[in-house]
Design an enzyme around this catalytic site. Structure first.
Site, PDB file in Angstrom:
ATOM      1  N   LYS A 191       0.845  -1.205   0.000  1.00 30.12           N
ATOM      2  CA  LYS A 191       0.000   0.000   0.000  1.00 30.12           C
ATOM      3  C   LYS A 191       0.870   1.242   0.000  1.00 30.12           C
ATOM      4  O   LYS A 191       1.485   1.592   1.006  1.00 30.12           O
ATOM      5  CB  LYS A 191      -0.936   0.062   1.208  1.00 30.12           C
ATOM      6  CG  LYS A 191      -2.006   1.143   0.975  1.00 30.12           C
ATOM      7  CD  LYS A 191      -2.608   1.754   2.209  1.00 30.12           C
ATOM      8  CE  LYS A 191      -1.889   2.950   2.746  1.00 30.12           C
ATOM      9  NZ  LYS A 191      -1.917   4.170   1.910  1.00 30.12           N
ATOM     10  N   GLY A 244       6.821   4.888   8.319  1.00 32.82           N
ATOM     11  CA  GLY A 244       5.968   6.067   8.447  1.00 32.82           C
ATOM     12  C   GLY A 244       6.170   6.722   9.798  1.00 32.82           C
ATOM     13  O   GLY A 244       7.228   6.580  10.413  1.00 32.82           O
ATOM     14  N   THR A 246       5.705   7.814  13.800  1.00 31.70           N
ATOM     15  CA  THR A 246       5.645   7.099  15.073  1.00 31.70           C
ATOM     16  C   THR A 246       4.200   6.973  15.552  1.00 31.70           C
ATOM     17  O   THR A 246       3.803   5.930  16.082  1.00 31.70           O
ATOM     18  CB  THR A 246       6.543   7.812  16.100  1.00 31.70           C
ATOM     19  OG1 THR A 246       7.900   7.688  15.641  1.00 31.70           O
ATOM     20  CG2 THR A 246       6.438   7.214  17.483  1.00 31.70           C
ATOM     21  N   GLU A 266       9.580   1.126  10.840  1.00 29.19           N
ATOM     22  CA  GLU A 266      10.621   2.132  10.578  1.00 29.19           C
ATOM     23  C   GLU A 266       9.947   3.487  10.744  1.00 29.19           C
ATOM     24  O   GLU A 266       9.146   3.885   9.894  1.00 29.19           O
ATOM     25  CB  GLU A 266      11.167   1.994   9.148  1.00 29.19           C
ATOM     26  CG  GLU A 266      11.865   0.688   8.862  1.00 29.19           C
ATOM     27  CD  GLU A 266      13.193   0.542   9.580  1.00 29.19           C
ATOM     28  OE1 GLU A 266      13.682   1.516  10.175  1.00 29.19           O
ATOM     29  OE2 GLU A 266      13.722  -0.579   9.548  1.00 29.19           O
ATOM     30  N   CYS A 300      13.488  10.510   6.933  1.00 35.84           N
ATOM     31  CA  CYS A 300      13.246  10.076   8.324  1.00 35.84           C
ATOM     32  C   CYS A 300      14.442  10.396   9.213  1.00 35.84           C
ATOM     33  O   CYS A 300      14.284  10.728  10.372  1.00 35.84           O
ATOM     34  CB  CYS A 300      12.921   8.595   8.358  1.00 35.84           C
ATOM     35  SG  CYS A 300      14.066   7.604   7.405  1.00 35.84           S
ATOM     36  N   GLU A 397       9.418  15.879  15.543  1.00 37.80           N
ATOM     37  CA  GLU A 397       9.786  15.725  14.139  1.00 37.80           C
ATOM     38  C   GLU A 397       8.923  16.664  13.290  1.00 37.80           C
ATOM     39  O   GLU A 397       7.698  16.617  13.343  1.00 37.80           O
ATOM     40  CB  GLU A 397       9.548  14.282  13.697  1.00 37.80           C
ATOM     41  CG  GLU A 397       9.928  14.078  12.248  1.00 37.80           C
ATOM     42  CD  GLU A 397       9.771  12.642  11.793  1.00 37.80           C
ATOM     43  OE1 GLU A 397       8.697  12.064  11.995  1.00 37.80           O
ATOM     44  OE2 GLU A 397      10.743  12.107  11.224  1.00 37.80           O
TER      45      GLU A 397
HETATM   46  P1  NAP Z   1       2.203   8.276   7.997  1.00 42.63           P
HETATM   47  O1  NAP Z   1       1.088   9.207   8.065  1.00 42.63           O
HETATM   48  O2  NAP Z   1       2.545   7.446   9.163  1.00 42.63           O
HETATM   49  O3  NAP Z   1       1.906   7.355   6.712  1.00 42.63           O
HETATM   50  C1  NAP Z   1       2.703   6.300   6.305  1.00 42.63           C
HETATM   51  C2  NAP Z   1       1.832   5.255   5.640  1.00 42.63           C
HETATM   52  O4  NAP Z   1       0.925   4.703   6.586  1.00 42.63           O
HETATM   53  C3  NAP Z   1       0.967   5.803   4.525  1.00 42.63           C
HETATM   54  O5  NAP Z   1       0.828   4.823   3.524  1.00 42.63           O
HETATM   55  C4  NAP Z   1      -0.328   6.044   5.246  1.00 42.63           C
HETATM   56  O6  NAP Z   1      -1.445   6.125   4.424  1.00 42.63           O
HETATM   57  C5  NAP Z   1      -0.395   4.851   6.138  1.00 42.63           C
HETATM   58  N1  NAP Z   1      -1.313   5.001   7.272  1.00 42.63           N
HETATM   59  C6  NAP Z   1      -1.733   6.146   7.862  1.00 42.63           C
HETATM   60  N2  NAP Z   1      -2.590   5.861   8.864  1.00 42.63           N
HETATM   61  C7  NAP Z   1      -2.715   4.510   8.903  1.00 42.63           C
HETATM   62  C8  NAP Z   1      -3.457   3.601   9.715  1.00 42.63           C
HETATM   63  N3  NAP Z   1      -4.261   4.033  10.695  1.00 42.63           N
HETATM   64  N4  NAP Z   1      -3.331   2.293   9.485  1.00 42.63           N
HETATM   65  C9  NAP Z   1      -2.532   1.827   8.511  1.00 42.63           C
HETATM   66  N5  NAP Z   1      -1.824   2.640   7.693  1.00 42.63           N
HETATM   67  C10 NAP Z   1      -1.907   3.958   7.900  1.00 42.63           C
HETATM   68  O7  NAP Z   1       3.551   8.976   7.611  1.00 42.63           O
HETATM   69  P2  NAP Z   1       3.732  10.135   6.575  1.00 42.63           P
HETATM   70  O8  NAP Z   1       3.335  11.411   7.199  1.00 42.63           O
HETATM   71  O9  NAP Z   1       3.053   9.737   5.326  1.00 42.63           O
HETATM   72  O10 NAP Z   1       5.320  10.018   6.371  1.00 42.63           O
HETATM   73  C11 NAP Z   1       6.220  10.705   7.145  1.00 42.63           C
HETATM   74  C12 NAP Z   1       6.697   9.891   8.340  1.00 42.63           C
HETATM   75  O11 NAP Z   1       7.353   8.709   7.931  1.00 42.63           O
HETATM   76  C13 NAP Z   1       7.701  10.637   9.171  1.00 42.63           C
HETATM   77  O12 NAP Z   1       7.415  10.492  10.532  1.00 42.63           O
HETATM   78  C14 NAP Z   1       9.012   9.959   8.854  1.00 42.63           C
HETATM   79  O13 NAP Z   1       9.998  10.065   9.821  1.00 42.63           O
HETATM   80  C15 NAP Z   1       8.585   8.574   8.623  1.00 42.63           C
HETATM   81  N6  NAP Z   1       9.555   7.858   7.791  1.00 42.63           N
HETATM   82  C16 NAP Z   1      10.351   6.925   8.379  1.00 42.63           C
HETATM   83  C17 NAP Z   1      11.298   6.250   7.646  1.00 42.63           C
HETATM   84  C18 NAP Z   1      12.174   5.202   8.283  1.00 42.63           C
HETATM   85  O14 NAP Z   1      12.731   4.393   7.572  1.00 42.63           O
HETATM   86  N7  NAP Z   1      12.316   5.167   9.571  1.00 42.63           N
HETATM   87  C19 NAP Z   1      11.429   6.525   6.279  1.00 42.63           C
HETATM   88  C20 NAP Z   1      10.607   7.487   5.705  1.00 42.63           C
HETATM   89  C21 NAP Z   1       9.655   8.133   6.483  1.00 42.63           C
HETATM   90  P3  NAP Z   1      -1.865   7.503   3.680  1.00 42.63           P
HETATM   91  O15 NAP Z   1      -0.826   8.506   3.988  1.00 42.63           O
HETATM   92  O16 NAP Z   1      -1.881   7.077   2.296  1.00 42.63           O
HETATM   93  O17 NAP Z   1      -3.206   7.894   4.154  1.00 42.63           O
END
Ligand code: NAP
Ligand code: MG
Length: 493
Positions: A191, A244, A246, A266, A300, A397
């Site tokens: 996804k 994604g 935390t 991650e 991230c 963050e």
């Molecule tokens: P996010 O909101 O956590 O989204 C990540 C993914 O999870 C998206 O596909 C999102 O869907 C999905 N998602 C959201 N709510 C969900 C739920 N309740 N159940 C299942 N899936 C769900 O993160 P983001 O704002 O898109 O990305 C930024 C974050 O990712 C930052 O905190 C960053 O540090 C972290 N990140 C970490 C790494 C690592 O390797 N540690 C790498 C890159 C990014 P939709 O967004 O499509 O609705």
């Protein structure tokens, strides 16, 4: 000539309606609904992707389960699976320009960065292709009193794996998970983030073309709280690998408790960078700037807290502010662009709110601090002097190009400052003193430490976070272990 120049024609993918991959079918959402896909550099809608939800996820999980139970993938020999994965890597390279084009359009990343990231992503996928033929357990002489046993362990695929990824480097995030999952023999449902479905869907087409059997790779586009939540709650998904935030990671722990899915998380970070007085400043200053401004701070492990040894503080802050002031901000398709937009209007608003908060917390705004341009989701690279201030700006963050700079004394306060955070993903140390470098690397509680440069990972080493930056590791042997179960077999002779 620019190696990463995009194809001039609109990619074929955008000339037809976008569909999800379930089994061998390309399908609309059961609801018929779609979500707009925007170019963040302009705000223009460039495509519409199916809004997959619980019913679609259920179909995709069934397709994955069927292929897994039938053994269409994991019962192929390691050599066959490796060949198919290598063929996919070749196809990804053949379609490099098209994939770069889709990525720049979808997430706004500067074209040269997208090109390099995708090259490295494909290299990492090849690394795991090679692991298809190197999965083995151990034999044991049994430690107990009876020695007349033949005993061994086996590694077996975890089963049906859900891969949920963010938008900041979409194809690379997909490949980072798909590589070890396929090498382990899992059948998957990928996804992508709602904002960036394009390269994931093209990846699905290329996977089928490479010979990955139908049902082994399924792709469901849609919202996190619909498609994502349906995956994390689904009783027939054995493994969930997530990258994604935390906050969502914590939600997934709760949701996946339904059937105790194996989880890899991650997550986010607030990674510190330390510059000692003895550092090679001509390198340290631009590298520390790049640590926070690369990919518009949407990494991230972005180096968002900068600690500068007191005597060098003014010089380093002035140097980074200078770089920020002179950065070329714009459309990722312009090869001169150094920094692109944020992913969405929502992220732009969020980052601007953090900047206002920093000012309200009493931090000194040294450079930037506002929206850039009239259209698109740009924010100027921003530098705060947060000396003597603690607050949300230095703790949370932001996921944007916003740096908090403050002084440190030396090795004596480095660990306290570095570790004063809920996160533990990355850290940087700039020094010519080899003792300082190794001591700092030992004292800082993060999954990754970079010395005299910042960022980047290699598949030969584990990647992941301490504390609230995650659970488990991607990369290396750990990366494939995360998609394997281990079984011990005892035979009495
Ligand atoms: P996010 O909101 O956590 O989204 C990540 C993914 O999870 C998206 O596909 C999102 O869907 C999905 N998602 C959201 N709510 C969900 C739920 N309740 N159940 C299942 N899936 C769900 O993160 P983001 O704002 O898109 O990305 C930024 C974050 O990712 C930052 O905190 C960053 O540090 C972290 N990140 C970490 C790494 C690592 O390797 N540690 C790498 C890159 C990014 P939709 O967004 O499509 O609705
Ligand atoms: Mg999101």
């Amino acid at each position: 000539m620019n190696d990463h120049a995009p194809s001039r024609t609109t990619p074929d993918l955008l000339q037809r309606p976008l569909r999800m991959l379930i089994g061998e079918q390309w399908v609309e959402a059961a609801s018929g609904e779609v979500l707009d896909v925007e170019n963040p550099a302009s705000g223009e809608v460039v495509a519409a992707a199916p809004r997959g939800a619980a019913a679609d996820v259920d179909q995709a999980v069934q397709a994955a389960r069927h292929s897994f139970d039938a053994g269409t993938w994991h019962r192929l020999s390691g050599v066959r699976r490796e060949r198919i994965m290598l063929r996919l890597a070749e196809l990804l390279e053949q379609h490099h320009q098209e994939l770069v084009h889709l990525e720049v359009l979808d997430c706004g990343m500067p074209i040269s960065l997208a090109g390099k990231a995708i090259e490295r992503g494909v290299d990492g996928f090849r690394y795991y292709a090679g692991m298809c033929t190197k999965i083995y357990g151990v034999t044991s002489d049994i430690s107990g009193p009876r020695a007349d046993f033949h005993a061994y362990s086996r590694c077996e695929p975890a089963g049906v794996a859900a891969l949920i990824i963010p938008w900041n480097s979409p194809l690379v995030a997909a490949l980072n998970k798909l590589g070890p999952a396929l090498a382990a023999g899992c059948s998957v449902i990928l996804k992508p983030a709602e904002q960036t479905p394009l390269t994931a869907l093209r990846l699905g087409e290329l996977a089928l073309e490479a010979g990955v059997p139908a049902g082994v790779v399924n792709i469901v586009t849609g919202l996190g709280n619909e498609a994502g939540a349906a995956l994390s709650r689904h009783p027939d998904v054995d493994k969930l690998s997530f990258t994604g935030s935390t906050a969502v990671g914590k939600q997934l722990i709760r949701d996946s408790a339904t059937n105790l899915k194996r989880l890899t998380l991650e997550l986010g970070g607030k990674s510190p960078v330390f510059i000692f007085n003895d550092a090679d400043m001509d390198k340290a200053i631009p590298r520390a700037a790049n640590a926070i401004f690369a990919n518009t701070g949407q990494i991230c492990y972005a180096g968002s807290r900068l600690y500068i040894q007191k005597e060098s503080f003014d010089r380093v802050v002035a140097g980074i502010a200078d770089i920020a002031r002179n950065m070329r901000i714009g459309d990722g398709f312009d090869p001169k662009t150094q920094m692109g937009p944020l992913i969405s209007e929502q992220q732009q608003r969020r980052v601007l709110e953090y900047i206002d908060l920093g000012v309200a917390e009493g931090a000194e705004l040294v450079e930037g601090g506002g929206r850039f341009g009239e259209s698109g989701y740009f924010v100027s690279p921003t530098v705060f002097n947060t000396t003597g201030k603690t607050g949300r700006l230095t703790q949370e963050e932001i996921f944007g190009p916003v740096l908090a700079a403050m002084p440190f004394s030396g090795l004596e306060d480095l660990a306290t400052l570095a570790n004063d955070t809920d996160y533990g993903l990355g850290a940087g140390v700039f020094t010519r003193d080899v003792g300082n470098a190794h001591m700092a690397a030992k004292l800082i509680r993060t999954g990754n430490v970079w010395v005299n440069f910042y960022g980047g990972t290699d598949k030969s080493l584990p990647f992941g976070g301490y504390k609230q930056s995650g659970w488990g590791r991607e990369g290396g042997q750990d990366g494939i272990d995360a998609f394997l179960e281990k079984k011990s077999v005892y035979i009495r002779l």
